[in-house]
Design an enzyme around this catalytic site. Structure first.
Site, PDB file in Angstrom:
ATOM      1  N   ILE A 198       0.956  -1.293   0.010  1.00  0.00           N
ATOM      2  CA  ILE A 198      -0.246   0.052   0.070  1.00  0.00           C
ATOM      3  C   ILE A 198       0.753   1.303  -0.115  1.00  0.00           C
ATOM      4  O   ILE A 198       0.729   2.356  -0.820  1.00  0.00           O
ATOM      5  CB  ILE A 198      -0.815  -0.059   1.237  1.00  0.00           C
ATOM      6  CG1 ILE A 198      -2.070  -1.219   1.151  1.00  0.00           C
ATOM      7  CG2 ILE A 198      -1.724   1.349   1.377  1.00  0.00           C
ATOM      8  CD1 ILE A 198      -2.672  -1.340   2.284  1.00  0.00           C
ATOM      9  N   ARG A 220      -5.032  -1.099  10.094  1.00  0.00           N
ATOM     10  CA  ARG A 220      -5.846  -1.838  11.190  1.00  0.00           C
ATOM     11  C   ARG A 220      -6.011  -1.006  12.035  1.00  0.00           C
ATOM     12  O   ARG A 220      -5.107  -0.211  12.574  1.00  0.00           O
ATOM     13  CB  ARG A 220      -5.356  -3.269  11.602  1.00  0.00           C
ATOM     14  CG  ARG A 220      -5.040  -4.247  10.509  1.00  0.00           C
ATOM     15  CD  ARG A 220      -6.173  -4.945  10.566  1.00  0.00           C
ATOM     16  NE  ARG A 220      -6.265  -6.081   9.418  1.00  0.00           N
ATOM     17  CZ  ARG A 220      -6.573  -6.131   8.195  1.00  0.00           C
ATOM     18  NH1 ARG A 220      -6.769  -4.890   7.741  1.00  0.00           N
ATOM     19  NH2 ARG A 220      -6.359  -7.204   7.207  1.00  0.00           N
ATOM     20  N   ASP A 268     -10.345   4.278   7.249  1.00  0.00           N
ATOM     21  CA  ASP A 268     -11.250   3.056   6.682  1.00  0.00           C
ATOM     22  C   ASP A 268     -11.202   2.040   7.682  1.00  0.00           C
ATOM     23  O   ASP A 268     -11.842   1.122   7.210  1.00  0.00           O
ATOM     24  CB  ASP A 268     -10.523   2.726   5.476  1.00  0.00           C
ATOM     25  CG  ASP A 268     -11.224   1.768   4.503  1.00  0.00           C
ATOM     26  OD1 ASP A 268     -12.308   2.100   4.506  1.00  0.00           O
ATOM     27  OD2 ASP A 268     -10.783   0.577   4.212  1.00  0.00           O
ATOM     28  N   GLU A 316     -13.990  -2.855  15.219  1.00  0.00           N
ATOM     29  CA  GLU A 316     -14.666  -2.644  14.113  1.00  0.00           C
ATOM     30  C   GLU A 316     -15.833  -3.872  14.039  1.00  0.00           C
ATOM     31  O   GLU A 316     -15.277  -5.142  14.596  1.00  0.00           O
ATOM     32  CB  GLU A 316     -13.501  -2.922  13.042  1.00  0.00           C
ATOM     33  CG  GLU A 316     -13.847  -2.684  11.591  1.00  0.00           C
ATOM     34  CD  GLU A 316     -12.529  -2.654  10.781  1.00  0.00           C
ATOM     35  OE1 GLU A 316     -12.423  -3.467   9.649  1.00  0.00           O
ATOM     36  OE2 GLU A 316     -11.803  -2.018  10.847  1.00  0.00           O
ATOM     37  N   HIS A 325     -14.228   0.278   6.145  1.00  0.00           N
ATOM     38  CA  HIS A 325     -13.188  -0.725   5.587  1.00  0.00           C
ATOM     39  C   HIS A 325     -13.983  -1.243   4.285  1.00  0.00           C
ATOM     40  O   HIS A 325     -13.954  -2.560   3.805  1.00  0.00           O
ATOM     41  CB  HIS A 325     -13.324  -2.113   6.652  1.00  0.00           C
ATOM     42  CG  HIS A 325     -11.944  -2.730   6.535  1.00  0.00           C
ATOM     43  ND1 HIS A 325     -11.381  -3.273   7.649  1.00  0.00           N
ATOM     44  CD2 HIS A 325     -11.119  -2.733   5.663  1.00  0.00           C
ATOM     45  CE1 HIS A 325     -10.448  -4.176   7.258  1.00  0.00           C
ATOM     46  NE2 HIS A 325     -10.085  -3.771   6.031  1.00  0.00           N
TER      47      HIS A 325
END
Lengths: 316, 316
Positions: free
Chosen positions: A144, A229, A253, A258, A277
């Protein structure tokens, strides 16, 4: 296409997605039966993987970036003479694009713009920023991070890439001006960066990598983007920093916890952008996998080293 | 710095903005009095411009992209032996960055994300798009268009640039894959582009360049971005297309009328992003001008051709 072209099988589904077929053909090979193939592009589960492969098969492309399931199921060990590649890196582009979008939206004050129902040019002017000449620190220089750097370069941002080794990050589209800092020296980065993008794996070492101390050393205009994360950021400290104007905003995101529960303050803070996400949605994954397959088939045909070769002993 | 360095004057304010001084020095010259200068960086109005310049002055950098006021005031004609440069192109970067932000925010479904107060991953997944592999048509290949192309390239977008001549757009960071189409053939572009960015000047020819017919030929997922002038789009037709799902959405930094009046449907349409002509706010302009000055001083010192040379007969 001459009959002599390299034959690639796609399995387990004989009616392979057209996108994959096009990628194989576009890379100069042809799609054929496994019995005559030199390579297998696998789109299925580990449990369905053939127990035996024809001796002609020298390479298998697996469909996931993390291939622990295939490793655990013994797929790699069962075919010792075969080279396996994962899809590592294939899905990074969409997440990097998402990180860029969150960062630009934050820096240019988009959340307040979207709430407005009247022309507030003078009020908004001082809040519209730019990435030009700003320093963006990317924590994590894996797929990424390495996909994001070339996207930031034409915007005139200076990039600091943080990785474990501190070894200089290089590659296609990565300018020489990128500064690489080893993770152990991350502490010296906070006070001279403008923005931070978190793109590092979740490990015991990276848990709450960004907490109250780190946030306090950033600028009131700094945006913190997390596409990795949720556990890498101390959420309570972040909410406090956002509420108190310690930083400019956060684009997330991923969150901790979560899914982010209803009623959580991050849903309504004016300087928080939450995406659930969804930076790499399913419909983008097949296209990305097809691109990866095309690039690897072209390399296979030319006899060049493949992308994302799996260490069959270590399983990644 | 050796005493022999090229001397550049900054006027009319003797206490010049530090940013400009830094730009001059960073480019290898030094700031000095007009009497000993070889060039003048002018930050003031046409009316305050010196009626006479020392014979040593060979170049004057003006502070605006459009220098009609200096031309009309006779400043250029009064100094026939001097080369004048405008700031054309200097302010394009911020507008191009804004266009990229609007396009990415649209394509990745940010407006709906910002309205959400609960985790809707499955609902949002199908709506999150990417610019990768998509065709973006930029109408107008002037400064803004030429600044935007290098920003789109690393995102994997294919760019169609539309200009008057159809002459191939080239330059720093502009990939060979960019297709150039002359404005007279614009009609053939609509049905095979994914998104459109309007960055052309407002003229009689470009008024309502995008109307109901053009919008109808775009895709239900297409975003239309306007960072040029509101008059290039037929607003009534756009509102209809947005309401009826004819296109995906619109990101507008400029509108017709402008300012957009309270209660206008564009303020509340869920697929419209309005920014009140603030893509190039004042605080970014000085920094951009300083960058332009730095680049031109470096060229002047080296004896290379300057950026944005004004045709002193034609006045632009």
């Amino acid at each position: 296409m001459p009959e002599s072209a390299t034959v690639i099988a796609i399995g387990p589904d004989p009616s392979a997605p057209r996108l994959l077929e096009k990628a194989v053909v576009g890379a100069g090979a042809r799609v054929g039966a496994l019995a005559e193939a030199e390579a297998l592009i696998w789109t299925g589960q580990p449990g369905d993987f053939p127990t035996e492969l024809p001796a002609s098969v020298r390479w298998v492309q697996l469909p996931a970036a993390g291939i622990e399931d295939f490793f655990d199921a013994g797929v790699l060990r069962a075919h010792p003479g075969v080279e396996f590649t994962s899809a590592a890196g294939a899905f990074s582009h969409s997440v990097a694009e998402h990180a860029l979008m969150l960062l630009l939206a934050g820096v240019r004050y988009l959340p307040e713009h979207l709430r407005a129902t009247s022309w507030q040019q003078r009020e908004f002017f001082p809040h519209v920023g730019s990435l030009r000449g700003k320093t963006v620190t990317i924590v994590g220089a894996g797929g990424i991070g390495r996909a994001l750097i070339p996207m930031l370069a034409p915007l005139g941002a200076h990039v600091i890439a943080v990785n474990r080794s501190g070894r200089r990050v290089t590659g296609d589209g990565i300018p020489d001006s990128v500064e690489t800092v080893p993770a152990e020296q991350l502490g010296r980065v906070w006070s001279h960066t403008d923005h931070v993008v978190v793109a590092a794996p979740a490990t015991a070492q990276t848990r709450h990598l960004i907490g109250a101390d780190e946030l306090a050393r950033l600028k009131p205009s700094s945006w913190v983007i997390n596409v990795a994360r949720g556990s890498l950021i101390d959420t309570a400290a972040l909410v406090e920093a956002l509420t108190g104007g310690v930083i400019g905003g956060a684009g997330l995101d991923v969150t901790e916890p979560e899914p982010l529960p209803d009623g959580h303050p991050l849903w309504t803070l004016p300087n928080a952008i939450i995406t659930p996400h969804d930076s790499n949605p399913p419909q983008l994954r097949l296209a990305a996998f097809a691109d990866h397959v095309g690039a690897n088939v072209a390399r296979f045909v030319d006899g060049r080293p493949l992308h994302a070769i799996v260490d069959t002993d270590r399983g990644y």
